[in-house]
Design an enzyme around this catalytic site. Structure first.
Site, short mmCIF file in Angstrom:
data_model
loop_
_atom_site.label_atom_id
_atom_site.label_comp_id
_atom_site.label_asym_id
_atom_site.label_seq_id
_atom_site.Cartn_x
_atom_site.Cartn_y
_atom_site.Cartn_z
N VAL A 143 -0.82 -8.18 3.26
CA VAL A 143 -2.00 -7.95 4.36
C VAL A 143 -2.38 -6.32 4.29
CG1 VAL A 143 -2.39 -7.34 6.88
CG2 VAL A 143 -0.79 -9.20 5.88
N PHE B 90 3.01 -6.02 3.75
CA PHE B 90 2.04 -5.11 4.71
C PHE B 90 1.74 -3.56 3.80
CE2 PHE B 90 3.02 -7.83 8.26
CZ PHE B 90 1.94 -7.75 8.85
N ASP B 91 0.44 -3.41 3.82
CA ASP B 91 0.12 -2.04 3.56
C ASP B 91 0.49 -1.33 4.67
OD1 ASP B 91 -1.59 0.01 1.90
OD2 ASP B 91 -3.11 -0.29 3.21
N LEU B 92 0.23 0.21 4.45
CA LEU B 92 0.68 0.93 5.52
C LEU B 92 -0.57 1.79 5.95
CD1 LEU B 92 2.79 2.41 7.19
CD2 LEU B 92 2.95 4.03 5.60
N ASP B 93 -1.29 2.60 5.35
CA ASP B 93 -2.27 3.36 5.86
C ASP B 93 -3.63 2.59 5.82
OD1 ASP B 93 -1.19 5.90 5.52
OD2 ASP B 93 -1.19 5.89 3.56
#
Length: 230
Positions: A181, A23-26
């Site tokens: 993602v 997963f990406d965060l921002d």
């Protein structure tokens, strides 16, 4: 902040069972654009540079900031590091204000319950990323949290994805069918460097032009869940 990304979402079932999810965060887990852009505006002001327009500020959200300060803002290496430190000092006081996007925690719960390892792969400094996840009660869903190093030697999405995959593999986790993602073209390119496909979330900060090479574009947390665990 709602993304203008308008590519028609793909609704077919996932092509296989994923062995790991990155997963990406921002723009993917947390809606952090306002806080990031406020800190960027503060940074430009402190550096004695006119604050760019909103669209330009938004373009800084996602890619490694040190590179953007040199390539987009035209700072020298020394100026870019000074600006980065000004930005970090300001942003560190505001990073916990960013809300989690609706439904994302439920997706993380379902993926974990399905026995699929989850790793974070973000260009945000790893210490900040961990603090954000812990503050929002989300760190418990992640097998590993990989982010940019403080000295920026690991900052590109490709480098961060490589580190996330390496850490998972060191735990004996199969990453041959991993999926990313994210919300930006940088996520797609960084994951593709390691033969990892990307599901792009429509609620992030990307544009339609960035979605062309995505495995799919999803418009809701429920649709993302269906791609990840059926």
């Amino acid at each position: 902040m709602t993304s203008p990304l308008s590519t028609t979402p793909t609704t077919a079932a996932p092509p296989r069972v994923w062995s790991a999810v990155l997963f990406d965060l921002d723009g993917t887990i947390v809606d952090s654009a306002s806080e990031i852009m406020d800190s960027l505006a503060h940074m430009f002001t402190e550096m004695g540079v006119p604050v760019p327009d909103v669209d330009t500020l938004r373009s800084y959200v996602g890619p490694p900031l040190l590179d953007s300060l040199q390539m987009t803002a035209g700072f020298t290496d020394v100026e870019a590091w000074e600006a980065l430190n000004v930005y970090r000092d300001h942003y560190d006081q505001h990073l916990l204000r960013s809300p989690v996007f609706p439904g994302v925690e439920g997706v993380l719960q379902r993926v974990q319950a399905a026995g699929i390892p989850i790793a974070l792969a973000t260009s945000k400094p790893e210490s900040m990323a961990r603090e954000v996840l812990e503050h929002n009660g989300l760190a418990k869903y992640f097998t590993d949290i990989a982010g940019a190093s403080e000295d920026e030697t690991r900052s590109t999405k490709a480098d961060v994805v490589a580190e996330a995959l390496r850490r998972l593999q060191a735990r004996g986790i199969d990453t041959t069918d991993a999926v990313m993602v994210g919300d930006r073209g940088y996520d797609i390119l960084g994951a593709a460097a390691h033969d990892v496909p990307t599901i792009l979330v429509e609620w992030g900060y990307g544009s339609p032009a960035e979605a062309g090479d995505a495995l799919a574009v999803v418009h809701s947390a429920d649709q993302l869940r269906s791609f990840l665990v059926g």
